[in-house]
Scaffold this active site. Structure first.
Site, short mmCIF file in Angstrom:
data_model
loop_
_atom_site.label_atom_id
_atom_site.label_comp_id
_atom_site.label_asym_id
_atom_site.label_seq_id
_atom_site.Cartn_x
_atom_site.Cartn_y
_atom_site.Cartn_z
N ASP A 148 -0.75 -13.23 -15.07
CA ASP A 148 -0.76 -12.96 -13.63
C ASP A 148 -0.37 -14.18 -12.82
O ASP A 148 0.18 -14.06 -11.72
CB ASP A 148 -2.15 -12.50 -13.18
CG ASP A 148 -2.43 -11.04 -13.52
OD1 ASP A 148 -1.45 -10.31 -13.78
OD2 ASP A 148 -3.60 -10.65 -13.51
N GLU A 180 1.16 -0.99 -18.48
CA GLU A 180 1.71 -2.13 -17.73
C GLU A 180 1.41 -3.43 -18.48
O GLU A 180 2.30 -4.23 -18.74
CB GLU A 180 1.09 -2.16 -16.34
CG GLU A 180 1.53 -3.34 -15.49
CD GLU A 180 0.75 -3.46 -14.20
OE1 GLU A 180 1.23 -4.16 -13.29
OE2 GLU A 180 -0.35 -2.87 -14.10
N HIS A 181 0.13 -3.64 -18.80
CA HIS A 181 -0.30 -4.82 -19.56
C HIS A 181 -0.89 -4.36 -20.90
O HIS A 181 -1.76 -3.50 -20.91
CB HIS A 181 -1.38 -5.60 -18.81
CG HIS A 181 -1.01 -5.99 -17.41
ND1 HIS A 181 -1.51 -5.34 -16.29
CD2 HIS A 181 -0.19 -6.96 -16.96
CE1 HIS A 181 -1.01 -5.90 -15.21
NE2 HIS A 181 -0.21 -6.88 -15.58
N HIS A 223 -8.97 -5.04 -9.32
CA HIS A 223 -7.89 -4.93 -8.33
C HIS A 223 -8.21 -3.87 -7.28
O HIS A 223 -8.12 -4.11 -6.08
CB HIS A 223 -6.56 -4.61 -9.01
CG HIS A 223 -5.83 -5.81 -9.50
ND1 HIS A 223 -5.32 -6.77 -8.66
CD2 HIS A 223 -5.53 -6.22 -10.75
CE1 HIS A 223 -4.73 -7.72 -9.37
NE2 HIS A 223 -4.84 -7.41 -10.64
N ASN A 261 0.83 -1.21 0.00
CA ASN A 261 0.00 0.00 0.00
C ASN A 261 0.86 1.25 0.00
O ASN A 261 2.09 1.19 -0.14
CB ASN A 261 -0.97 -0.03 1.19
CG ASN A 261 -0.25 -0.03 2.53
OD1 ASN A 261 0.94 0.32 2.64
ND2 ASN A 261 -0.95 -0.43 3.59
N HIS A 321 46.33 11.47 -10.89
CA HIS A 321 45.81 10.49 -11.84
C HIS A 321 46.83 10.28 -12.97
O HIS A 321 47.14 9.13 -13.33
CB HIS A 321 44.49 10.99 -12.46
CG HIS A 321 43.28 10.77 -11.61
ND1 HIS A 321 43.07 11.42 -10.42
CD2 HIS A 321 42.20 9.97 -11.81
CE1 HIS A 321 41.91 11.05 -9.92
NE2 HIS A 321 41.35 10.16 -10.73
N GLN A 330 -8.52 -6.36 -14.58
CA GLN A 330 -7.63 -5.38 -13.94
C GLN A 330 -8.41 -4.38 -13.11
O GLN A 330 -7.96 -3.95 -12.04
CB GLN A 330 -6.79 -4.66 -14.99
CG GLN A 330 -5.85 -5.58 -15.73
CD GLN A 330 -5.04 -6.46 -14.79
OE1 GLN A 330 -4.23 -5.98 -14.02
NE2 GLN A 330 -5.26 -7.77 -14.85
#
Length: 443
Positions: free
Chosen positions: A371, A337-338, A272, A224, A430, A269
């Site tokens: 999934d 995302e998908h 969810h 969360n 260097h 989706q």
């Protein structure tokens, strides 16, 4: 005679030809996942308490937030025997499904594993890269109503395949309720330790360690807003996978897929949470209308109808575009995302798709398969971050060290180059350090 009830659906309808399309699309895609100042303050306080008081603070916060009554971390620790017991006690059908899913995820991720490499230059200098796994990874798994055994598999199996020395899982158990499927998944995925703690306090424990919870090198897994805020706060002390936003799906259809299939794909989706996003894109206006009707018809059959309705009303959309070229442009603009390419020939469109977390190709490939059990990881970039991010994988649990082994001649050749560049930067030490290795060829 009674009238047939009119089925309604509250979802945005957009068309690329409308003058206000871009502004409406921008508003639809806008997502601010950054926590407010009050959440940030609470998380900072929790992290400070866990760092200062370790187990004692962890026990106090767990009692308060998860409504349990324990006196020590012993009561919040589950060993390998308990995980195996959870798996053995599952009904055969669940055992079989979980085992098949774990095996498919493992087999896919085995192909991602990369090894060390070296090559030798003409002067004998050896260059290369050494690839090593992390020593210890922390897996955060949501608890309570949002208990996902699939999340255990997707987060822990890549770590196990990478060769991570120790995998530590934290999972809250609100009201003391333990999800046996989650524990069984941990057994199959090779998790070494499980602590039944959650929230920002669990993230803090993983990041800094307590008397009982070992400090890890990287924390992965969803949570969360408090978990996300805590992960952001401890980044730098440990690695993290990503700050994930709500779940998203973009379906592109050419009009040939069953509208009911697509309706349920969008619902998968949206269910969810209320902030999830489900968008359908097509150049077939009649098809969009048919899908909308199917959604209205099927929505009352869902257990999570109220959540889906709210999600669709807030962030869902049916978008009509002119043609395939516009569809491709919108895919890359949204960077979902998908992405479902519900097309007769998805391969033809694939080369033009630059930004997407996971691509599901063809009419029969439902996103839900990804999934759970297809094999590729379901931990994916959200909120447009597919423009620069990738799915969670074995590579997230490996690190790389550069190898440089100069021969005398190689050190001399490189020293001449380094000397010029170092003196150009006024870094004399260097330059001289490189010059000491230059072979004098004047004699």
């Amino acid at each position: 005679m009674s009238e047939t009830p009119v089925l309604s659906l509250d979802i945005a309808r957009l068309a690329t030809g409308e003058v206000d399309f871009q502004s409406r699309l921008d508003a639809l895609l806008a997502w601010e996942g950054v926590s407010d100042a009050e959440v940030q303050r609470r998380v900072d306080d929790i992290i400070a308490e866990v760092r200062a008081r370790g187990d004692a603070a962890l026990v106090e916060y767990t009692n308060r937030f998860d409504r349990v009554s324990v006196s020590s971390m012993v009561e919040l620790t589950l060993g390998a025997e308990r995980l195996e017991q959870a798996f053995v006690a599952l009904p055969p059908a669940q055992q079989d499904a979980l085992t098949q899913a774990a095996e498919r995820v493992r087999r896919y991720h085995e192909r991602q594993k990369s090894g060390s490499w070296q090559y030798v230059e003409e002067d004998g200098t050896v260059l290369g890269q050494q690839v090593t796994p992390l020593d210890r990874a922390g897996i955060y798994v949501p608890g309570g109503k949002a208990a996902y055994p699939s999340s255990v598999l997707m987060n822990a199996i890549p770590a196990h395949v990478a060769g991570v020395g120790e995998i530590v899982m934290v999972v809250p158990t609100p009201d003391g309720v333990v999800n046996e499927l989650v524990l069984a998944a941990a057994h199959l995925a090779g998790v070494d330790h499980v602590f039944t703690v959650g929230g920002a306090q669990a993230v803090a424990a993983l990041a800094y360690g307590t008397e009982t919870v070992p400090q890890v090198d990287k924390i992965v897994g969803p949570g969360n807003i408090y978990v996300a805020t805590a992960k952001r706060a401890v980044f730098g002390q440990v690695g993290i996978d990503m700050i994930a936003g709500p779940s998203e799906i973009l379906v592109v259809s050419d009009g040939g897929t069953d509208p009911e299939w697509l309706a349920m794909d969008l619902f998968s989706q949206a269910e969810h949470d209320e902030d999830a996003q489900a968008i359908l894109l097509s150049w077939d206006a009649a098809h969009l209308e048919a899908v909308e009707q199917a959604m209205a018809r099927l929505l009352p059959t869902l257990e999570r109808e109220a959540i889906v309705r709210e999600s669709l009303a807030r962030r869902g959309a049916l978008i009509h575009c002119r043609d395939r070229d516009e569809a491709v442009a919108l895919i890359n603009r949204i960077a979902p995302e998908h992405l479902e390419l519900s097309l007769a020939d998805p391969q033809a469109l694939l080369p033009a798709v630059r930004h997407a977390g996971a691509i599901f190709m063809g009419r029969h490939t439902a996103e839900a398969l990804g999934d759970y059990c297809a094999g590729p990881n379901h931990v994916l970039p959200t909120s447009g971050t597919a423009r620069f991010s990738s799915p969670l994988g074995v590579y997230d649990f490996q690190k790389r060290s550069s190898l440089i082994h100069c021969s005398p001649q190689g050190a001399s050749n490189l020293g001449r180059v380094a000397s010029v560049l170092a003196r150009g930067e006024s870094l004399t030490a260097h330059a001289r350090s490189a010059e000491y290795r230059i072979i004098d060829t004047s004699n």
